[in-house]
Motif scaffolding. Structure first.
Motif, short mmCIF file in Angstrom:
data_model
loop_
_atom_site.label_atom_id
_atom_site.label_comp_id
_atom_site.label_asym_id
_atom_site.label_seq_id
_atom_site.Cartn_x
_atom_site.Cartn_y
_atom_site.Cartn_z
N ARG A 89 -14.93 -1.84 0.35
CA ARG A 89 -13.61 -2.29 0.79
C ARG A 89 -13.71 -3.41 1.82
O ARG A 89 -12.73 -4.08 2.11
N HIS A 122 -13.51 -0.30 -5.86
CA HIS A 122 -12.15 -0.56 -5.34
C HIS A 122 -11.61 -1.87 -5.92
O HIS A 122 -10.47 -1.94 -6.35
N ASP A 209 -5.13 7.73 -7.32
CA ASP A 209 -5.68 6.62 -6.55
C ASP A 209 -7.18 6.54 -6.80
O ASP A 209 -7.78 7.50 -7.30
N ASP A 210 -7.78 5.40 -6.46
CA ASP A 210 -9.23 5.31 -6.65
C ASP A 210 -9.97 6.11 -5.58
O ASP A 210 -10.93 6.82 -5.86
N ILE A 211 -9.50 6.00 -4.34
CA ILE A 211 -10.17 6.63 -3.20
C ILE A 211 -9.15 7.44 -2.41
O ILE A 211 -8.03 6.98 -2.18
N VAL A 212 -9.53 8.64 -2.00
CA VAL A 212 -8.80 9.29 -0.90
C VAL A 212 -9.79 9.38 0.25
O VAL A 212 -10.81 10.06 0.15
N ALA A 213 -9.51 8.63 1.31
CA ALA A 213 -10.43 8.58 2.45
C ALA A 213 -9.86 9.43 3.60
O ALA A 213 -10.17 10.60 3.72
N THR A 214 -8.96 8.86 4.38
CA THR A 214 -8.35 9.65 5.46
C THR A 214 -7.20 10.51 4.96
O THR A 214 -6.71 11.37 5.69
N GLY A 215 -6.73 10.24 3.75
CA GLY A 215 -5.59 10.97 3.20
C GLY A 215 -4.26 10.42 3.66
O GLY A 215 -3.20 10.94 3.28
N SER A 216 -4.27 9.35 4.45
CA SER A 216 -3.00 8.80 4.98
C SER A 216 -2.13 8.26 3.86
O SER A 216 -0.91 8.50 3.83
N THR A 217 -2.74 7.52 2.94
CA THR A 217 -1.97 6.92 1.85
C THR A 217 -1.32 8.00 1.00
O THR A 217 -0.12 7.95 0.70
C1 R5P Z 1 -6.70 1.24 -0.89
O1 R5P Z 1 -6.17 0.25 -1.36
C2 R5P Z 1 -7.26 2.32 -1.74
O2 R5P Z 1 -6.85 2.19 -3.07
C3 R5P Z 1 -6.85 3.68 -1.23
O3 R5P Z 1 -5.45 3.80 -1.32
C4 R5P Z 1 -7.27 3.85 0.20
O4 R5P Z 1 -8.63 3.57 0.34
C5 R5P Z 1 -7.01 5.28 0.65
O5 R5P Z 1 -7.39 5.39 2.00
P1 R5P Z 1 -6.77 6.49 2.92
O6 R5P Z 1 -6.99 7.83 2.25
O7 R5P Z 1 -7.54 6.37 4.19
O8 R5P Z 1 -5.33 6.20 3.11
#
Ligand code: R5P
Length: 280
Positions: A89, A122, A209-217
């Protein structure tokens, strides 16, 4: 031979089975000063497939060490599979003086690989940072196989850019609608986030979504749903850092379905079939 890196042992085993290749004996150690030592004492042969996600700094180094170890052991051709590519990213210098970290790690990997396989990066353009041929494979559609029978399924992307991902899962599932969330600002402090076109009330909703990182999105998106019958999360890469699991639980997510590009309790879908196709 398939050579597993520390974060990718389950996927490497699945890949070995799917491609009928042997799994190399490996070891992961540390010297007393903390330096990593990933080795492949059981490797033999001309061709190596190193499988190593890079969710942290140590994993990046261990990937480079395994590439070098198999060369030392006689490998003439090294394919490096990066199921989850950390730093992907950081694909541009966001401020003056910042690095393009994705390019820096891609160049390092390229020094030890003849080709690279990336799983659902990503941004597919990250492939251009490598100095060797790259195959990009998409594991999102495999997530459909884990989903239960849903009432009037609705596949939602957290933003417009992820609609392709939600559509891939919907198409593999075989039925349902696709939409994305949209944020509306009503005032300086009042914002609503809800599906752009389609009501979610009473439906089986899958947020993709492709990634769930912090879960905020995810949690912000799900907070905008109006009375779904069931809310599921489907993601390729379950980074799930920090308090992400708590955020999802507080958002009343019924289940999270993810692939084994990162090994978590929710990684019930293997990306191996997608990677195996790229190795043929
Ligand atoms: C961002 O554009 C990616 O597609 C994910 O939405 C993002 O990486 C999710 O990150 P987080 O879980 O921290 O909100």
């Amino acid at each position: 031979m398939i050579v597993p890196g520390p974060p990718s042992q389950s996927l490497a085993a699945e890949l070995a089975a799917a491609t009928d290749r042997p799994l190399a004996e490996v070891s992961y150690d540390r010297f007393p000063d903390g330096e990593a030592l990933a080795a492949a004492p059981g490797f033999a042969g001309d061709e190596a497939v190193v499988v190593c996600s890079t969710p942290g700094d140590a994993a990046h180094l261990q990937l480079l060490q395994l590439q070098d170890a198999v060369r030392e052991a006689g490998a003439e051709r090294v394919t490096t599979v990066i199921p989850y590519m950390g730093y992907a990213r950081q694909d541009e210098a966001f401020e003056a003086g910042h690095p393009v970290s994705a390019r820096a790690v891609a160049r390092a990997v390229s020094t030890g690989a003849d080709r690279v396989v990336l799983v659902s990066p990503h941004e597919p353009a990250v492939a251009d940072f490598f100095d060797v041929p790259v195959a990009v494979v998409d594991a999102a559609s495999l997530l459909a196989g884990a989903l239960p029978d849903l009432v009037e399924p609705l596949f939602l992307a957290p933003d417009e850019g992820a609609v392709g991902l939600a559509t891939a899962v919907r198409d593999a599932y075989g039925r349902g609608e696709t939409d994305h969330f949209e944020k509306t600002r009503h005032s300086g402090s009042e914002v609503t986030v809800r599906p752009h076109d389609t009501a979610a009330t009473g439906r089986g909703v899958v947020v993709v979504d492709d990634i769930v990182a912090t879960g905020s999105t995810m949690s912000a998106a799900i907070a905008g749903l109006d009375g779904p019958a069931r809310t599921l999360v489907a993601c390729v890469h379950p980074v799930l850092s920090g308090v992400a699991r708590t955020r999802l639980a507080q958002a009343d997510v019924d289940a999270v379905h993810a692939t084994d590009t990162l090994e978590r309790p929710c990684s019930t879908v293997s990306a191996a079939p997608a990677v195996a196709d790229a190795l043929e």
